[in-house]
Write an enzyme that holds these catalytic residues in place. Structure first.
Site, PDB file in Angstrom:
ATOM      1  N   GLU A   1       1.000  -1.268   0.111  1.00 54.84           N
ATOM      2  CA  GLU A   1       0.094  -0.010  -0.032  1.00 54.84           C
ATOM      3  C   GLU A   1       0.736   1.317   0.049  1.00 54.84           C
ATOM      4  O   GLU A   1       0.400   2.285  -0.654  1.00 54.84           O
ATOM      5  CB  GLU A   1      -0.814   0.154   1.310  1.00 54.84           C
TER       6      GLU A   1
ATOM      7  N   GLU B   1      -2.325   8.843  -0.233  1.00 58.71           N
ATOM      8  CA  GLU B   1      -2.358   8.157  -1.482  1.00 58.71           C
ATOM      9  C   GLU B   1      -1.911   9.172  -2.619  1.00 58.71           C
ATOM     10  O   GLU B   1      -1.785  10.295  -2.481  1.00 58.71           O
ATOM     11  CB  GLU B   1      -3.910   8.232  -1.837  1.00 58.71           C
TER      12      GLU B   1
END
Ligand SMILES: *[C@@H]1O[C@H](CO)[C@@H](O)[C@H](O)[C@H]1NC(C)=O
Length: 271
Positions: free
Chosen positions: A135, A144
């Protein structure tokens, strides 16, 4: 003085015998070192087989333990943690994520990776760090990085209303996303998840707590069915041929970490 001690010991022995006789249940329990013959029984911290929290709880030695008492810090050594940490110069995460923050966060999750056997613990730790590595590109990213950060606001979940101007995009080791995760995570961990989701990107302990919260709630139970089930629990869209490269990346991290931690990765790695 000597006779007094001997006499005392004698009384103690006699008392113990009487007590043992009065509680035959204890005497018939099978003794164990780290496993029991019955698959539903745990070997307790005192070395007896049985079911329930008395046997399967604190420092349980083997069987379906709910708290096997392993020291996570002894498994997640500085070498292991720092070996994951991406040192790339553009990695904002390398000065954010730390083993200390992880261990600090862990104090709120005393059951993380402590059920089942010691091997199960090592496998769960490998799985957690495999997903976190995938991730965040080995703890390189805090937030992100996908071009346009979406708001990840599901307005139909009225229980956790989105705050104006706030984005619930991926943050932290497992990239916590969506208002319906930030809301309850904040309530349970003591921060304003909906009003200040950026806390997960500003406080490394909260970042790890948010990841452990998500893991405990949504992923941990799946690992007994193999690593593939944990991928399904985290991002079902990747499974069934949806994103084979991402699935392979997670599997590669997992098998690598299992190898480092001295456990076999088990079956059903794919999803
Ligand atoms: C939004 O939440 C509703 C209710 O839980 C759910 O049915 C729907 O699939 C969700 N939509 C997205 C895009 O997550």
């Amino acid at each position: 003085m000597a006779t007094f001690t001997v006499k005392n010991s004698l009384i103690a022995v006699i008392l113990a015998l009487i007590l043992a006789g009065a509680t035959p249940g204890i005497m018939v329990k099978a003794q164990c070192v780290n496993s029991c013959e019955q698959p539903n029984e745990c070997c307790s911290q005192y070395g007896y087989c049985g079911e329930g929290p008395e046997f399967c709880g604190a420092n349980c030695r083997g069987g379906p333990c709910t708290n096997n008492g392993v020291s996570i810090a002894d498994i997640v050594t500085p070498e292991f943690f720092n070996g994951i940490l991406n040192q790339g110069s553009s990695c904002v995460g390398r000065n954010f994520y730390s083993r200390e923050a992880f261990l600090d966060a862990l104090t709120s999750f005393t059951r993380f990776a402590r059920s089942g056997s010691v091997k199960d613990s090592r496998r769960e730790i490998a799985a957690f760090f495999a997903h976190a590595s995938h991730e965040t590109e080995r703890f390189c990213h805090i937030e992100e990085t996908d071009g346009a950060k979406k708001d990840y606001c599901n307005e139909t979940v009225t229980e956790y209303p989105c705050a104006p101007g706030k984005g619930y995009y991926g943050r932290g080791p497992l990239q916590l996303s969506w208002n319906y995760n930030y809301g309850p995570a904040g309530l349970e961990l003591g921060f304003d998840g909906l009003g200040a989701p950026e806390t997960v990107a500003n406080d490394p302990v909260i970042a790890f707590k948010a990841a452990l919260w998500f893991w405990t709630k949504n992923v941990a139970a799946a690992i007994s069915q193999g690593f593939g089930a944990t991928i399904e629990a985290i991002n079902p869209m990747e499974c069934g041929g949806g994103e084979p490269r991402k699935v392979q990346s997670r599997i590669d991290y997992f098998t690598g970490y299992c190898n480092q931690l001295g456990v076999t990765p088990g079956g059903s790695l794919n999803c």
